[in-house]
Design a protein around this motif. Structure first.
Motif, PDB file in Angstrom:
ATOM      1  N   GLY A  61      93.635  71.867   8.113  1.00 31.14           N
ATOM      2  CA  GLY A  61      93.805  70.821   7.117  1.00 31.14           C
ATOM      3  C   GLY A  61      94.131  69.459   7.675  1.00 31.14           C
ATOM      4  N   GLN A  62      93.843  69.205   8.963  1.00 26.98           N
ATOM      5  CA  GLN A  62      94.103  67.884   9.519  1.00 26.98           C
ATOM      6  C   GLN A  62      92.943  67.442  10.395  1.00 26.98           C
ATOM      7  OE1 GLN A  62      97.861  68.533  11.426  1.00 26.98           O
ATOM      8  NE2 GLN A  62      96.983  69.373  13.294  1.00 26.98           N
ATOM      9  N   VAL A  63      92.759  66.129  10.499  1.00 28.82           N
ATOM     10  CA  VAL A  63      91.658  65.537  11.250  1.00 28.82           C
ATOM     11  C   VAL A  63      92.230  64.640  12.336  1.00 28.82           C
ATOM     12  CG1 VAL A  63      89.638  64.027  11.113  1.00 28.82           C
ATOM     13  CG2 VAL A  63      90.141  65.593   9.243  1.00 28.82           C
ATOM     14  N   PHE A  64      91.707  64.766  13.558  1.00 24.92           N
ATOM     15  CA  PHE A  64      92.129  63.920  14.669  1.00 24.92           C
ATOM     16  C   PHE A  64      91.259  62.662  14.707  1.00 24.92           C
ATOM     17  CE2 PHE A  64      93.228  68.246  15.731  1.00 24.92           C
ATOM     18  CZ  PHE A  64      94.523  68.134  16.232  1.00 24.92           C
ATOM     19  N   ILE A  65      91.883  61.500  14.815  1.00 21.48           N
ATOM     20  CA  ILE A  65      91.155  60.235  14.867  1.00 21.48           C
ATOM     21  C   ILE A  65      91.481  59.544  16.188  1.00 21.48           C
ATOM     22  CG2 ILE A  65      90.746  58.018  13.754  1.00 21.48           C
ATOM     23  CD1 ILE A  65      91.670  59.297  11.157  1.00 21.48           C
ATOM     24  N   PRO A  66      90.568  59.569  17.170  1.00 20.44           N
ATOM     25  CA  PRO A  66      90.830  58.932  18.470  1.00 20.44           C
ATOM     26  C   PRO A  66      90.993  57.419  18.315  1.00 20.44           C
ATOM     27  CG  PRO A  66      88.979  60.457  18.594  1.00 20.44           C
ATOM     28  CD  PRO A  66      89.285  60.270  17.150  1.00 20.44           C
ATOM     29  N   LEU A  67      91.847  56.840  19.168  1.00 20.91           N
ATOM     30  CA  LEU A  67      92.137  55.411  19.108  1.00 20.91           C
ATOM     31  C   LEU A  67      91.479  54.677  20.269  1.00 20.91           C
ATOM     32  CD1 LEU A  67      95.932  55.369  18.131  1.00 20.91           C
ATOM     33  CD2 LEU A  67      93.918  55.286  16.649  1.00 20.91           C
ATOM     34  N   HIS A  68      91.089  53.426  20.005  1.00 21.48           N
ATOM     35  CA  HIS A  68      90.512  52.563  21.025  1.00 21.48           C
ATOM     36  C   HIS A  68      91.600  51.755  21.714  1.00 21.48           C
ATOM     37  CE1 HIS A  68      87.114  53.164  18.124  1.00 21.48           C
ATOM     38  NE2 HIS A  68      86.505  53.429  19.259  1.00 21.48           N
ATOM     39  N   ALA A  69      91.258  51.237  22.878  1.00 22.27           N
ATOM     40  CA  ALA A  69      92.197  50.391  23.611  1.00 22.27           C
ATOM     41  C   ALA A  69      92.429  49.085  22.855  1.00 22.27           C
ATOM     42  CB  ALA A  69      91.658  50.110  25.012  1.00 22.27           C
ATOM     43  N   GLU A  70      93.463  48.340  23.267  1.00 20.02           N
ATOM     44  CA  GLU A  70      93.776  47.098  22.567  1.00 20.02           C
ATOM     45  C   GLU A  70      92.697  46.044  22.778  1.00 20.02           C
ATOM     46  OE1 GLU A  70      97.559  45.449  23.302  1.00 20.02           O
ATOM     47  OE2 GLU A  70      98.677  47.107  22.414  1.00 20.02           O
ATOM     48  N   ASP A  71      92.081  46.026  23.979  1.00 11.59           N
ATOM     49  CA  ASP A  71      91.170  44.933  24.311  1.00 11.59           C
ATOM     50  C   ASP A  71      89.728  45.371  24.518  1.00 11.59           C
ATOM     51  OD1 ASP A  71      91.603  46.387  26.550  1.00 11.59           O
ATOM     52  OD2 ASP A  71      92.130  44.690  27.851  1.00 11.59           O
ATOM     53  N   SER A  72      89.378  46.602  24.152  1.00 11.93           N
ATOM     54  CA  SER A  72      88.000  47.064  24.308  1.00 11.93           C
ATOM     55  C   SER A  72      87.777  48.283  23.424  1.00 11.93           C
ATOM     56  CB  SER A  72      87.707  47.429  25.769  1.00 11.93           C
ATOM     57  OG  SER A  72      88.299  48.675  26.094  1.00 11.93           O
ATOM     58  N   ALA A  73      86.550  48.783  23.448  1.00 16.88           N
ATOM     59  CA  ALA A  73      86.213  49.970  22.663  1.00 16.88           C
ATOM     60  C   ALA A  73      86.418  51.262  23.444  1.00 16.88           C
ATOM     61  CB  ALA A  73      84.762  49.887  22.191  1.00 16.88           C
ATOM     62  N   GLU A  74      87.049  51.176  24.629  1.00 15.09           N
ATOM     63  CA  GLU A  74      87.354  52.385  25.388  1.00 15.09           C
ATOM     64  C   GLU A  74      88.312  53.273  24.583  1.00 15.09           C
ATOM     65  OE1 GLU A  74      86.189  53.370  28.173  1.00 15.09           O
ATOM     66  OE2 GLU A  74      85.298  51.619  29.159  1.00 15.09           O
ATOM     67  N   LEU A  75      88.094  54.585  24.657  1.00 14.29           N
ATOM     68  CA  LEU A  75      89.033  55.522  24.057  1.00 14.29           C
ATOM     69  C   LEU A  75      90.167  55.790  25.041  1.00 14.29           C
ATOM     70  CD1 LEU A  75      86.640  58.089  22.349  1.00 14.29           C
ATOM     71  CD2 LEU A  75      87.816  56.143  21.330  1.00 14.29           C
TER      72      LEU A  75
END
Length: 758
Positions: A61-75
């Motif tokens: 019942g939960q979904v993981f949402i990866p986050l990007h870096a502050e200054d780029s689209a890198e995960l």
């Protein structure tokens, strides 16, 4: 975004990742000097994207949402958790208090922010690249730019017209469309009359089962117009329509009195009253014109026979008038109110078909639409697959679907795909129906159905019990009072606006699929001096509402890249990408693209053109393909002219055995739209010292017809013609009324490939 989601899934799952640690203040913070969001980020849309993307991590019942870096689209390996209590509904504007969870850096415990409170915060900033509207300036090093570009636009919730019609412009549009219908009717009348020229009224009535009126009084309204009174007595005359079956739009023949031997004068019924009807006569189309005129003037009675009821015209005229007068019809035709869409990514695409990101986005946008939407499918991009996914998803959600196309062949292609009697095409609508057990009813006489698979499985299904009903646009009129949640029109760019108006009245949501860079609904005859060009409803919608009203499928899986590249540049703004399997596929030692320059002159063949030497070269090229191991059924020959088509067919029969000759598909370009073969040989036919390319040079139809010819081949395309004639502007035209320059650029492209031969 779907391609991006797919591409980073493995990287995210295999890497070390952990729940993001944030201070409570950071999670609540709006933009500061170190970061900013120009406007609130629709966090709910991002979460919905993850929820419908089944390949990403969803547990308990939960979904993981990866986050990007502050200054780029890198995960970064960090993620947030979205927790939900139910799988039944996607997020909407009123779906608080759904929550995003993170690790509180100060307490080490679980903390959260409600979705509605997150849209301008640091949380939203760190997931910004997941939203399709965000254009990143820096991309992950492991991810090519194609993945970020591989995100078709989503229409907004409300799409306003970019070019709405004023009331005066709308009235002019209605008049123009009805005049186009009248022109089409006139062209049909001439075609019908050509096969009945000189026929007597007696013979015509005998062939048509006696339909018409044997002898009736008439009054002359003008030189070419008469009003005929239906037989009866005084005020008790019988109604014209119910008794004699005469309707507006009927193509009729008129003869003086009850003279059974006199040649008939063709005409069209232009008005029908209770006891009389009006006929527009065409004196020039009859034989012994002066004699027949004198005979009709001497008598006060005429006989009328119907030789074409033209029911299609009547249905389309009536449907168009009904559509034009309705509020929902005017919304589409005039653009006087916005098109509405469900929340972005608020629909779950429930299909067993694998779709690329363009096909997926097109299907989702079509399902989101509440009024109308267009799917632009260039050659080989999977338009039929996308429509099948839309239909399956609609049926799975409990909707009833009407599936239409302008021709029986197009309807049956959509249903059966590549299915054979004992081998369903798993990717076709037929294949899905056989697996899932849906009910489909195919409306139409058995002799009109072009597929044995369709005739065997669906011709006798009861319409009122079917979840899917399939028919031509015109035959949809037989449905009477039926209603559908979704109307799908395939090959919609080949259907006129009045033709599409027929199924429109049976539902409130319309999905149109086609390619407006290929042939339009109406095209002039081979010997026309000018073109009659009228847009489809598909094009009309794009004119009114702009490109946000469509999704273009951009990845083509049909053609070798050297075959596709010219059309891609000239007609599709270079947007088409090539599938890996087809972009370099060839046949033995055969080059994928060849131009052959033939200077031998053309010949006349009735009302058409032929080029005997080109026909000989066609046969030689067919033989070359067969020698390379290509099966005869994988070879197609197309030409603009019916005369050349017939000549090539006869040459093939002379050269090869009957079975092989009949396996080679020989058609006009117009008839081959929608078809494909491993090898296509094109005979342009025209060759003269006047550089007169006829209707091939028309500025609107000409490029579209060429685009059809260039995009039928998979692995080998041979273009045979007099390139001087094709690429030169005729003396009776100028650059604004000729597309000869397009042929010149095609010639240069073939030359650059080193593939033009004499």
């Amino acid at each position: 975004m779907e391609a991006y989601l797919d591409s980073v899934t493995t990287s995210f799952l295999e890497g070390g990742h952990q729940l993001s640690q944030l201070s409570v203040s950071a999670s609540m913070l709006e933009s500061d000097d170190s970061w900013s969001l120009d406007e609130p980020l629709p966090v709910g849309e991002i979460i919905n994207a993850f929820r419908v993307q089944k390949t990403l991590v969803q547990q308990a019942g939960q979904v993981f949402i990866p986050l990007h870096a502050e200054d780029s689209a890198e995960l970064t390996g960090e993620y947030l958790i979205y927790r939900r209590e139910t799988d039944e509904t996607l997020l909407s504007d009123d779906s608080d208090p759904h929550e995003l969870h993170f690790l509180n850096a100060e307490t080490g415990g679980d903390d959260f922010r409600e979705i509605g409170e997150s849209e301008l915060t640091y949380l939203a900033y760190r997931m910004r690249f997941w939203h399709s509207s965000y254009s990143p300036s820096e991309r992950p090093s492991y991810l090519s730019s194609e993945y970020f570009d591989d995100r078709p636009p989503q229409p907004p919730r409300e799409l306003s017209a970019v070019d709405p019609l004023s009331d005066d412009e709308y009235e002019e549009f209605i008049d123009t469309t009805e005049q186009a219908m009248a022109n089409e009717l006139e062209a049909e009348r001439r075609s019908v009359w050509d096969s009945h020229r000189g026929m007597s009224i007696e013979r015509l009535q005998r062939e048509q089962g006696g339909d018409g009126i044997a002898s009736a009084g008439y009054s002359r309204l003008a030189e070419d117009r008469i009003s005929v009174s239906a037989p009866g007595s005084g005020a008790h005359r019988n109604p014209v329509e119910s008794t004699y079956g005469i309707h507006e739009g009927n193509i009729v023949g008129v003869a003086p009195g009850d003279d059974s031997s006199s040649p008939i004068v063709p005409g069209i019924v232009t008005r029908v009253g209770l006891s009389d009807f009006r006929v527009e006569l065409d004196w020039e189309a009859t034989t012994r014109t002066s004699q027949v005129k004198d005979e009709i003037r001497r008598v006060n009675r005429v006989s009328v026979a119907i030789f074409d009821r033209n029911i299609a015209f009547q249905r389309e005229r009536s449907a168009f008038r009904e559509m034009a007068d309705s509020s929902s019809g005017k919304q589409l035709l005039a653009g006087d109110s916005s098109l509405s869409f469900g929340a972005p990514l608020s629909v779950s695409l429930n299909t067993s078909l694998e779709l690329n990101s363009y096909q997926r986005r097109a299907a989702i946008n079509a399902l989101r639409a509440e009024d109308a939407y267009c799917i632009h499918g260039p050659p080989g991009t999977g338009k039929t697959r996308t429509l099948t996914a839309v239909i399956q998803s609609a049926v799975e959600s409990g909707q009833r679907v009407l599936v239409c196309a302008h021709s029986n062949q197009a309807v049956d292609n959509l249903i059966a795909g590549e299915s054979s009697a004992n081998d369903p095409d798993e990717d076709s609508l037929h294949g899905i129906i056989q697996t899932e057990g849906y009910r489909l009813s195919r409306i139409g006489r058995r002799d009109q159905i072009t597929s044995r698979v369709v005739s065997t499985h669906y011709a006798d299904e009861e319409t009122d019990r079917a979840q899917i009903v399939a028919t031509t646009t015109n035959s949809a009129d037989r449905l009477d009072l039926a209603r559908f949640s979704l109307i799908v029109v395939d090959e919609a760019t080949q259907a006129s606006i009045p033709a599409t108006a027929v199924p429109f009245k049976f539902g409130s949501k319309l999905v149109l699929a086609g390619d407006h860079k290929q042939l339009p609904p109406y095209h002039s005859g081979e010997n026309a001096s000018d073109e009659a060009f009228y847009p489809s409803l598909f094009e009309h919608l794009l004119d009114r509402f702009g490109d946000d009203a469509k999704t273009t499928l951009r990845r083509q899986y049909r053609m070798h890249r050297s075959i596709a590249n010219f059309s891609n540049k000239e007609f599709y703004d270079g947007l088409l990408l090539h599938g890996e399997a087809n972009k370099s596929a060839t046949l033995s030692e055969l080059q994928p693209l060849v131009g052959i320059d033939i200077t031998n002159p053309e010949s006349d063949r009735g009302n058409s053109r032929t080029n005997p030497h080109e026909a000989e070269v066609v046969v030689a090229q067919v033989q070359k393909s067969l020698n390379a191991g290509v099966d005869a059924s994988d070879v197609g020959v197309i030409t603009p002219y019916t005369g050349q088509r017939d000549l090539v067919e006869s040459e093939l029969v002379s050269e090869f055995d009957v079975d092989k000759a009949e396996s080679i598909k020989v058609q006009t370009i117009d008839s081959f739209q929608g078809g494909q073969r491993e090898v296509i040989i094109v005979s342009f036919t025209v060759s003269n010292d006047r550089n007169n390319s006829g209707f091939l040079a028309f500025p609107n139809e000409g490029p579209r017809r060429l685009n059809v010819a260039l995009t039928r081949a998979k692995k080998r395309l041979v273009l045979i013609g007099n390139w001087e004639t094709l690429s030169s502007v005729a003396s009776h035209r100028d650059s604004s009324t000729s597309c000869a320059d397009l042929y010149r650029r095609l010639q240069e492209y073939i030359d650059e490939q080193g593939r033009m031969v004499g």
